[in-house]
Each structure stands twice: as C-alpha cells, then as structure tokens.
Design a protein around this motif. Structure first.
Motif, PDB file in Angstrom:
ATOM      1  N   GLU A   1      -8.090  -6.371  -4.487  1.00 25.86           N
ATOM      2  CA  GLU A   1      -9.668  -5.576  -3.928  1.00 25.86           C
ATOM      3  C   GLU A   1      -9.830  -4.163  -3.619  1.00 25.86           C
ATOM      4  OE1 GLU A   1     -12.217  -7.744  -1.367  1.00 25.86           O
ATOM      5  OE2 GLU A   1     -10.265  -9.301  -1.161  1.00 25.86           O
TER       6      GLU A   1
ATOM      7  N   MET B   1       1.560   1.069  -6.616  1.00 25.47           N
ATOM      8  CA  MET B   1       1.338  -0.184  -7.111  1.00 25.47           C
ATOM      9  C   MET B   1       1.998  -0.326  -9.122  1.00 25.47           C
ATOM     10  SD  MET B   1      -2.975  -0.053  -7.574  1.00 25.47           S
ATOM     11  CE  MET B   1      -3.412   0.545  -5.928  1.00 25.47           C
TER      12      MET B   1
ATOM     13  N   ASP C   1       1.252  -1.574  -0.533  1.00 24.35           N
ATOM     14  CA  ASP C   1       0.591   0.281   0.325  1.00 24.35           C
ATOM     15  C   ASP C   1       0.712   1.383   0.086  1.00 24.35           C
ATOM     16  OD1 ASP C   1      -3.086   0.331   0.447  1.00 24.35           O
ATOM     17  OD2 ASP C   1      -2.358   1.986   1.025  1.00 24.35           O
TER      18      ASP C   1
HETATM   19  C1  LIG Z   1     -10.739   1.492  -1.746  1.00 24.92           C
HETATM   20  S1  LIG Z   1      -9.182   1.253  -0.796  1.00 24.92           S
HETATM   21  C2  LIG Z   1      -9.342  -0.595  -0.453  1.00 24.92           C
HETATM   22  C3  LIG Z   1      -8.154  -1.269   0.164  1.00 24.92           C
HETATM   23  C4  LIG Z   1      -8.962  -2.775   0.978  1.00 24.92           C
HETATM   24  N1  LIG Z   1      -7.760  -3.478  -0.640  1.00 24.92           N
HETATM   25  C5  LIG Z   1     -10.102  -3.411   1.080  1.00 24.92           C
HETATM   26  O1  LIG Z   1     -11.152  -3.905  -0.024  1.00 24.92           O
HETATM   27  O2  LIG Z   1     -10.370  -2.939   2.156  1.00 24.92           O
HETATM   28  C6  LIG Z   1      -8.042   1.096  -1.442  1.00 24.92           C
HETATM   29  C7  LIG Z   1      -6.319   1.218  -1.526  1.00 24.92           C
HETATM   30  O3  LIG Z   1      -5.232   1.617  -2.099  1.00 24.92           O
HETATM   31  C8  LIG Z   1      -4.557   2.591  -1.547  1.00 24.92           C
HETATM   32  N2  LIG Z   1      -3.897   3.090  -2.894  1.00 24.92           N
HETATM   33  C9  LIG Z   1      -4.390   3.872  -3.474  1.00 24.92           C
HETATM   34  N3  LIG Z   1      -3.008   4.143  -4.305  1.00 24.92           N
HETATM   35  C10 LIG Z   1      -2.646   3.186  -4.396  1.00 24.92           C
HETATM   36  C11 LIG Z   1      -1.577   2.870  -5.118  1.00 24.92           C
HETATM   37  N4  LIG Z   1      -1.089   4.235  -6.266  1.00 24.92           N
HETATM   38  N5  LIG Z   1      -0.550   1.903  -4.747  1.00 24.92           N
HETATM   39  C12 LIG Z   1      -0.566   1.225  -3.627  1.00 24.92           C
HETATM   40  N6  LIG Z   1      -1.678   1.697  -2.836  1.00 24.92           N
HETATM   41  C13 LIG Z   1      -2.628   2.439  -3.538  1.00 24.92           C
HETATM   42  C14 LIG Z   1      -5.163   3.229  -0.673  1.00 24.92           C
HETATM   43  O4  LIG Z   1      -3.969   3.558   0.364  1.00 24.92           O
HETATM   44  C15 LIG Z   1      -5.911   2.180   0.282  1.00 24.92           C
HETATM   45  O5  LIG Z   1      -6.053   1.285   0.753  1.00 24.92           O
END
Ligand SMILES: C[S@@+](CC[C@H](N)C(=O)[O-])C[C@H]1O[C@@H](n2cnc3c(N)ncnc32)[C@H](O)[C@@H]1O
Length: 250
Positions: free
Chosen positions: A113, A97, A68
């Motif tokens: 997810e 990511m 993350d």
């Molecule tokens: C809608 S949340 C989903 C979190 C988890 N998978 C869940 O379903 O509870 C999206 C996640 O993506 C992370 N995120 C946003 N941009 C990102 C990036 N460029 N690389 C990695 N993580 C990222 C955010 O910090 C967040 O934790």
C-alpha cells in the motif's frame, strides 16, 4: 538530523504513513479467492508501521512478512502486533523492496500500500512476480489520475514528484502485459487521505517542530507537507491512490 531522518521522525507514532483505511484494505482483499483451509504466505512490502498489516493479520491465516527499509516503523508494528490477537503470525524484516529474500513462487499474496512508487510501478510488479505463486495475488496501491484531463498546476506538480503517475487503464495494461489478470480496481476515498492521513499528520506538526528545536530543515519538512496537503484539497477530484488487485497468470 538529515532531511530523511526528519521525515521518518514526522511519520513515527502514527497509524499510517500514507493514505488508506482498514475498510479499503479489506475491500481489496475481498477480490481474492483462496481455499478456506489454505495457510497463506504473504509479503507486505513497504509496510511502514503496519496499519494494513494488522488488518490483514486479523483476517487471514498464515504468515505475513512485513518488510520496510526503516526499523523505526517495524518496531512500532512489532509492539502493536504483540498486543492484539491475530490469526496470522507477523514477522518483520528490515530490507529494501528491490531485494526481496523469497524463493521463486513462494508467496500466495504480495501486498504493497502506497509503497511500490519507491522502485517504480512497472519495475516492482516485474521484480516481485517471480516470488508469487502461479494463481497468487498482487494488491498494490499507486498514485493514479482519476480523470484523463486535469489542471496544469497539478499535472506539473505530479509529473515532477512522480513521473510514473498515470490513468488506471494504462497501469492495468502494464499489469496485463506482464502476466497478470486484473481482478479488481477502485480508488481510495477522500477520507482516507484527509481523516486518516493528513489530519493526524497536521496534528503532529507542532510537537515535531518543538522536538527538533524549530530547525530550518524541520520547518522545510512541515512546509512541504502543508503544500502537498493544500494541493490535495484543491485538486482531490483529479487524483487518488488507485488500488490494483491482480492475479498472476497460470
Ligand atoms: C507512503 S509509506 C506507506 C506505508 C504503509 N504501507 C501505509 O500505507 O501506511 C511508504 C513506505 O515505504 C517504505 N520504503 C521506502 N523505500 C523503501 C524500500 N526501498 N524498501 C522497503 N520499504 C521502503 C517507507 O519506509 C514507508 O514506510
């Protein structure tokens, strides 16, 4: 605090940062087929505080790298995972990511997810494919129209929020055009939005406002989330997170 810091603050100390459930994580996993003795290498991308990471780690043997952008969420996952007995080892990694640190064909499973939207569905599935072994699996949930026709208000909202929203058959075609075979699809139940995500979030609003001194920006964050919840309750028959499970072609 900036708006982004406030958004992180609102989502801290919660089971999930998006709609979902353990039942649906395991349902997606059920579409995958691996030899029983295989030690799996898994990446859980955009893991947040790791609701689904823990569900996977209870079930699978191997190593999960939970990635993350924000250490606040990763620290919560680390603390949680140290308290329970798990079959997989979980390693947390603060990274974007779009720059995954894995070798070509290193991973058995790529899991994401409610997160691939951050770099776009097509971009993400193309980028991540190199890291997946041939015959390895991808499981991603992504905002998806349930119907092909829908009211203008909700169409306009989502086209602005996320122009990549589409019906499932078009998302599946993107996967197929990029070297994946679809092995499963379903969309998240309404309780995964309401009971598991929106209600716990609503319960945090007041404390969030209090600890941020009722700032204008904090109130704006709450109002935007309330408006998103209102739209979901009104139009929940028209969209959900589609869960796409696909196998990388040999
Ligand atoms: C809608 S949340 C989903 C979190 C988890 N998978 C869940 O379903 O509870 C999206 C996640 O993506 C992370 N995120 C946003 N941009 C990102 C990036 N460029 N690389 C990695 N993580 C990222 C955010 O910090 C967040 O934790």
């Amino acid at each position: 605090m900036t708006e982004l810091e406030l958004i992180i603050d609102l989502h801290k100390n919660s089971e999930r940062q998006g709609p979902g459930s353990e039942k649906e994580t395991l349902k997606a996993l059920d579409f995958m087929d691996f030899p029983n003795d295989r030690n799996l290498k898994i990446a859980d991308i955009g893991c947040g505080s790791g609701g689904q990471t823990i569900s996977l780690a209870k079930k699978l043997s191997g190593q999960i790298t939970a990635i993350d952008l924000f250490p606040e969420f990763l620290n919560e996952l680390k603390a949680k995972s140290e308290k329970i007995e798990l079959k997989s080892e979980i390693k947390t990694l603060e990274k974007s990511m779009d720059e995954l640190p894995f070798d070509n064909e290193e991973l058995d499973i790529i899991w994401a997810e409610g997160a691939i939207y951050n770099i776009g569905f097509e971009n993400g599935i193309k980028k991540w494919k190199n890291n997946l072994k041939k015959g390895g699996y991808l499981a991603v949930s992504e905002i998806t129209w349930i119907t092909n026709l829908r009211p203008k208000e909700i169409e306009t909202f989502w086209k602005q929020e996320y122009p990549g929203i589409d019906i499932a058959s078009n998302k599946m075609k993107i996967l197929e055009d990029n070297g994946y075979t679809i092995v499963g699809y379903f969309y998240l139940a309404q309780d995964s939005w309401i009971e598991n995500y929106y209600k716990p979030m609503e319960a945090r609003f007041q404390q969030f406002l209090d600890r941020n001194n009722n700032s204008e920006l904090a109130k704006k964050v709450v109002e935007e989330n309330k408006s998103e919840i209102g739209l979901y309750l009104k139009y929940k028959d028209y969209y959900s997170y589609g869960f796409y499970i696909a196998k990388k072609n040999e």
